[in-house]
Design a protein around this motif. Structure first.
Motif, mmCIF file in Angstrom:
data_model
loop_
_atom_site.group_PDB
_atom_site.id
_atom_site.type_symbol
_atom_site.label_atom_id
_atom_site.label_comp_id
_atom_site.label_asym_id
_atom_site.label_seq_id
_atom_site.Cartn_x
_atom_site.Cartn_y
_atom_site.Cartn_z
ATOM 1 N N GLY A 36 50.438 116.035 89.546
ATOM 2 C CA GLY A 36 49.300 116.682 88.888
ATOM 3 C C GLY A 36 49.602 118.080 88.388
ATOM 4 O O GLY A 36 48.791 118.660 87.663
ATOM 5 N N THR A 37 50.763 118.620 88.758
ATOM 6 C CA THR A 37 51.132 119.962 88.290
ATOM 7 C C THR A 37 51.346 119.937 86.781
ATOM 8 O O THR A 37 51.987 119.032 86.248
ATOM 9 C CB THR A 37 52.429 120.439 88.989
ATOM 10 N N GLN A 58 54.251 111.484 88.519
ATOM 11 C CA GLN A 58 54.814 110.967 89.759
ATOM 12 C C GLN A 58 56.073 111.745 90.076
ATOM 13 O O GLN A 58 56.721 112.277 89.176
ATOM 14 C CB GLN A 58 55.168 109.482 89.636
ATOM 15 N N ILE A 59 56.407 111.786 91.346
ATOM 16 C CA ILE A 59 57.641 112.435 91.783
ATOM 17 C C ILE A 59 58.395 111.439 92.647
ATOM 18 O O ILE A 59 57.834 110.878 93.594
ATOM 19 C CB ILE A 59 57.349 113.738 92.556
ATOM 20 N N GLY A 94 63.238 112.748 90.607
ATOM 21 C CA GLY A 94 62.824 112.378 89.263
ATOM 22 C C GLY A 94 61.356 112.734 89.111
ATOM 23 O O GLY A 94 60.555 112.457 90.006
ATOM 24 N N ILE A 95 61.021 113.383 88.029
ATOM 25 C CA ILE A 95 59.632 113.761 87.761
ATOM 26 C C ILE A 95 59.175 112.984 86.536
ATOM 27 O O ILE A 95 59.714 113.170 85.442
ATOM 28 C CB ILE A 95 59.494 115.275 87.496
ATOM 29 N N GLU A 96 58.211 112.105 86.726
ATOM 30 C CA GLU A 96 57.654 111.375 85.582
ATOM 31 C C GLU A 96 56.725 112.316 84.828
ATOM 32 O O GLU A 96 55.800 112.886 85.401
ATOM 33 C CB GLU A 96 56.879 110.136 86.028
ATOM 34 N N LEU A 97 57.000 112.464 83.532
ATOM 35 C CA LEU A 97 56.219 113.362 82.678
ATOM 36 C C LEU A 97 55.198 112.558 81.886
ATOM 37 O O LEU A 97 55.540 111.586 81.224
ATOM 38 C CB LEU A 97 57.152 114.108 81.724
#
Length: 142
Positions: A36-37, A58-59, A94-97
């Motif tokens: 949510g960031t 998601q992270i 991994g950061i889902e954008l």
């Protein structure tokens, strides 16, 4: 209220994010962010400006092999480059954008008026809600 952070990314990867080719940003170090960031995307030199904003949807944490097998197809990077980047580490992120929006560039000189002594982060730096409003107000969405 959502948290805000600035993330530094090389221009070729920023372009891949904005175009939708790259939807997962991979990192060796695990940044202190939550789902949510709002991630304000700083394109490193030669651009040197915040040029987009996205939400960390998601992270994912895991070994480089786990990250590649589950998210490599969305990382916008060749397997050889991925392996080279993660060489010598046993874990990554991994950061889902999501909700990626390109914005009118906010150059470094204006970032320094937002925060005295501002320097682009090596990984990710949290910013206050007032600083996020500054970025929002300065930039017009294209």
């Amino acid at each position: 209220m959502s948290e805000n952070a600035i993330i530094s990314i090389r221009p070729k990867f920023v372009q891949a994010i904005v175009s939708g080719v790259k939807t997962v940003e991979v990192r060796r170090r695990i940044p202190p962010i939550e789902v949510g960031t709002n991630l304000w995307i700083y394109a490193t030199l030669p651009i040197g400006a915040v040029v987009a904003v996205a939400v960390a949807a998601q992270i994912f944490r895991g070994s480089p092999d786990e990250l590649w097998s589950s998210h490599g197809h969305n990382a916008g990077i060749a397997k050889e480059d991925f392996d080279s980047y993660f060489q010598g580490t046993s874990a990554g992120i991994g950061i889902e954008l999501a909700l990626v929006r390109e914005i009118f560039p906010v150059p470094i000189k204006h970032l320094r008026s937002m925060r005295v002594g501002f320097n682009p982060p090596q990984v990710i730096a949290k910013i206050t809600s007032a600083e996020a409003r500054f970025l929002e107000d300065f930039s017009r969405f294209v």
